[in-house]
Design a protein around this motif. Structure first.
Motif, mmCIF file in Angstrom:
data_model
loop_
_atom_site.group_PDB
_atom_site.id
_atom_site.type_symbol
_atom_site.label_atom_id
_atom_site.label_comp_id
_atom_site.label_asym_id
_atom_site.label_seq_id
_atom_site.Cartn_x
_atom_site.Cartn_y
_atom_site.Cartn_z
ATOM 1 N N PHE A 73 0.840 -1.198 0.000
ATOM 2 C CA PHE A 73 0.000 0.000 0.000
ATOM 3 C C PHE A 73 0.876 1.250 0.000
ATOM 4 N N VAL A 74 1.924 1.238 0.798
ATOM 5 C CA VAL A 74 2.867 2.361 0.816
ATOM 6 C C VAL A 74 3.444 2.583 -0.582
ATOM 7 N N LYS A 75 3.719 1.485 -1.265
ATOM 8 C CA LYS A 75 4.332 1.551 -2.596
ATOM 9 C C LYS A 75 3.431 2.247 -3.614
ATOM 10 N N GLN A 76 2.104 2.205 -3.387
ATOM 11 C CA GLN A 76 1.192 2.887 -4.303
ATOM 12 C C GLN A 76 1.412 4.400 -4.308
ATOM 13 N N TYR A 77 1.940 4.928 -3.212
ATOM 14 C CA TYR A 77 2.088 6.372 -3.063
ATOM 15 C C TYR A 77 3.548 6.811 -2.930
ATOM 16 N N THR A 78 4.468 5.873 -3.094
ATOM 17 C CA THR A 78 5.868 6.161 -2.785
ATOM 18 C C THR A 78 6.792 5.540 -3.823
ATOM 19 N N ALA A 79 7.857 6.229 -4.157
ATOM 20 C CA ALA A 79 8.837 5.724 -5.119
ATOM 21 C C ALA A 79 9.783 4.745 -4.422
ATOM 22 N N ILE A 80 9.343 3.498 -4.274
ATOM 23 C CA ILE A 80 10.170 2.474 -3.650
ATOM 24 C C ILE A 80 10.035 1.158 -4.408
ATOM 25 N N LEU B 197 19.562 3.399 -11.426
ATOM 26 C CA LEU B 197 18.331 2.835 -10.893
ATOM 27 C C LEU B 197 17.175 3.761 -11.241
ATOM 28 N N THR B 198 16.143 3.218 -11.846
ATOM 29 C CA THR B 198 14.998 4.026 -12.269
ATOM 30 C C THR B 198 13.714 3.492 -11.655
ATOM 31 N N THR B 199 12.710 4.347 -11.600
ATOM 32 C CA THR B 199 11.395 3.962 -11.109
ATOM 33 C C THR B 199 10.339 4.509 -12.050
ATOM 34 N N ASP B 200 9.245 3.777 -12.184
ATOM 35 C CA ASP B 200 8.146 4.260 -13.017
ATOM 36 C C ASP B 200 7.066 4.948 -12.181
ATOM 37 N N PHE B 201 7.394 5.190 -10.895
ATOM 38 C CA PHE B 201 6.432 5.853 -10.018
ATOM 39 C C PHE B 201 6.265 7.313 -10.434
ATOM 40 N N THR B 202 5.025 7.779 -10.480
ATOM 41 C CA THR B 202 4.726 9.167 -10.788
ATOM 42 C C THR B 202 4.148 9.825 -9.543
ATOM 43 N N ALA B 203 4.862 10.799 -9.029
ATOM 44 C CA ALA B 203 4.415 11.465 -7.804
ATOM 45 C C ALA B 203 3.200 12.338 -8.100
ATOM 46 N N PRO B 204 2.260 12.413 -7.161
ATOM 47 C CA PRO B 204 1.106 13.303 -7.361
ATOM 48 C C PRO B 204 1.545 14.753 -7.377
ATOM 49 N N GLU B 205 0.843 15.581 -8.116
ATOM 50 C CA GLU B 205 1.209 16.983 -8.230
ATOM 51 C C GLU B 205 0.363 17.819 -7.276
ATOM 52 N N TYR B 206 1.034 18.438 -6.324
ATOM 53 C CA TYR B 206 0.354 19.339 -5.391
ATOM 54 C C TYR B 206 0.416 20.741 -5.987
#
Length: 579
Positions: free
Chosen positions: A153-160, A246-255
């Motif tokens: 669940f944390v991973k849904q909102y975090t680049a890990i 090391l790359t991630t496909d996580f997209t951070a939400p835009e505040y």
């Protein structure tokens, strides 16, 4: 006779020398053996293997160690079936501090740009933006005094990214993206706790195993294995060292933020009664180029979040007619509240937020200014959560959100300016009270270096486009009295700019420029024999402060407070704001 006597004496001497030589030889042999033994011991690697449970700090089989980046952290996790759980505090401190645990309601909160996700303990579903998401595991677990969050669940909102290993249980989390140095193992070797052959063995590494290089040294290198061991290996075991990205496909939400296409010129307007609101037309009569006014209308009145309000529609209309946006201020100055309790109670926070937004809609506010001061560490998390929650509501309603923060000091680090800067439209530095009413020695309210260091240190956490520099229209007249016992007593009174000049005239005192504070300074002896000192705010000192806004390309300026200024300052401020 003499001959035989000499021969027999020589024989006796030989008999005495032989045992002595034997003893010496024995000593040499023993010493040699000892030296050889020590030599062998010195260069023989230790075969001691460190217990893995002990290495990872595990006290029981139901615990899981947590490795984050290149560090084994003190917090623990749990493995339940194929689900990895991590201590909430570990998530908060090392992975994603947007999570907030509401212990009163046993509910985890997560603040998104336009929504606050709420997950009760034991729930396997949650709702975000009106849509319900069902999962195959419980998201939040409570075990005694500990709260755990499912890492998926944390991973849904975090680049890990993470992997789970057993024997012993451990969760290896990567949250570091970009270039890292890695190498392959040339031949089978041993990873040790420290860089030396006498150090205990952590585990063996196999040929072609890939490890991450943490710290190269002369003979040994500190490494991180893929299964979470952090130790040292001899350099001759490493080959093919190279950089890996090391790359991630996580997209951070835009505040998203409200960004004005002009410099902010905000003045705080202290209003202590409803009647005072009606003086606005007179109070702003000499004001020039002020585009934002912040009346001190709201104050937390009780621990349940009830607000006292002085909001008035006519005031807003008058300000708008004079091309000023209205950003009313909310404070925590009441002595009748426990501020930490208010901030740490979700219902109280929500009540404040709802009242502010309802008033903003009813009275057509353009913004809200949060002025919560003297925040204790036990209120800090709740305070940041309050600002995040309020930002969601402001974002939805197009209301500018600003917060007032003190100049950064070690004892105010818990204000978490980085978090505030991410969700607020503007962060206003209160660049004053360097010396304040309770100070033990006389000094400037706002020296230039105090102001500039405050800006520089805030810029490490908040972008310049969001920083407004708060400057004072007041100073303090300091009185130092020498007591009968030789000690001194220091007191002060706050004075506006014109009153300060009047004090000098009344006492025939002249000011001189002080290079240290970049202010005009004066002192005189009073009729009571006390020493009076004053560091003035005037057009010359304010010019220096306004130049900082230009030099650092800040979002604007804020002045405390309307009514304490000399009319000449408005043309000066307008010059810097317009440019």
């Amino acid at each position: 006779m003499p001959y035989h006597w000499h021969r027999h004496g020589g024989m006796r001497m030989k008999k005495k020398v032989a045992p002595a030589l034997a003893v010496i030889l024995l000593i040499v042999v023993v010493v040699g053996i000892g030296f050889l033994t020590r030599l062998i011991q010195k260069y023989t690697p230790s075969s001691e293997v460190m217990d893995s449970q002990e290495y990872f700090g595990l006290d029981s089989d139901d615990e899981a160690a947590i490795v984050v980046g290149s560090e084994i952290i003190s917090y623990k996790g749990k493995l339940i079936g194929d689900v990895a759980y991590v201590d909430y505090q570990a998530v908060k401190e090392t992975l994603n501090d947007y999570f907030y645990w509401d212990s009163d309601n046993n509910t985890m909160l997560y603040t998104m740009p336009t929504d606050v996700v709420q997950i009760p303990a034991g729930a396997s579903s949650y709702t975000t933006d009106g849509k319900t998401q069902d999962l195959t595991y419980n998201i939040v677990l409570i075990d005694g005094s500990k709260t755990y969050i499912a890492l998926d669940f944390v991973k849904q909102y975090t680049a890990i990214s993470y992997e789970v290993f057993q024997e012993p249980n451990r969760i290896v989390i990567n949250n570091e993206w970009g270039d890292v140095t890695v190498a392959s193992i040339r031949k089978k070797g041993k990873v040790r706790t420290l860089g030396g052959i006498k150090s205990p063995i952590l585990r063996e590494v196999e040929k072609n195993e890939v490890v991450r290089i943490l710290e190269p040294m002369e003979d040994w290198t500190k490494i991180l294995t893929q299964d979470g061991y952090i130790g040292y290996i001899k350099n001759d075991r490493l080959v093919k060292e190279h950089t890996e990205t090391l790359t991630t496909d996580f997209t951070a939400p835009e505040y998203t933020s409200i960004v004005k296409d002009y410099k902010i010129n905000l003045v705080w307007h202290q209003t202590t009664s409803m009647d005072a609101n009606y003086n606005i037309i007179y109070d702003i009569a000499s004001v020039k180029k002020v585009n934002t006014i912040s009346p001190t209308w709201f104050s937390i009145a009780s621990n349940d979040g009830t607000l006292d309000s002085l909001a008035l529609a006519d005031y807003v209309d008058t300000a708008h007619d004079n091309d000023m946006e209205v950003w009313p201020l909310v404070d925590n100055f009441s002595e009748n509240i426990d501020f930490a309790q208010v901030m740490n109670t979700t219902s109280a926070r929500n009540k404040i937020e709802n009242q502010l937004i309802a008033a903003a809609i009813e009275y057509s506010f353009d913004g809200i200014n949060v002025d919560f001061e003297n925040i204790s560490e036990d209120a800090a998390d709740g305070y940041v959560q309050f600002v995040r929650e309020l930002s969601v509501m402001c974002r939805k309603n197009g209301i500018a959100l600003s917060v007032d923060v003190p100049v950064p000091m070690d004892f105010t680090a818990h204000y978490n300016r980085k978090a505030l800067g991410e969700v607020c439209d503007y962060v206003i530095i209160m660049g004053y009270d360097e010396h304040y009413a309770g100070s033990e020695e006389a000094g400037s309210v706002a020296s230039l270096s105090f102001e500039e260091e405050g800006i520089q240190n805030t810029l490490t956490d908040v972008p310049a486009a969001k920083i407004i520099s708060g400057i004072p229209f007041y100073t303090r007249l300091w009185c130092t009295t020498t007591n009968a016992d030789g000690t001194t007593t220091v007191t002060s009174d706050a004075l506006g700019m014109n009153d300060a000049q009047q004090v000098l005239e009344n006492n025939q005192a002249e000011s001189t420029w002080d290079e240290t504070t970049q202010q005009n300074y004066a002192q005189f002896e009073g009729e009571d024999g006390a020493l009076y000192q004053i560091w003035l705010e005037d057009t010359k000192s304010l010019t220096k402060k306004l130049e900082l806004i230009k030099n650092y390309n800040l979002a604007g300026v804020a002045e405390w407070k309307l009514g304490l200024e000399d009319d000449s300052v408005w043309d000066l401020i307008a010059k810097y704001i317009s440019s």
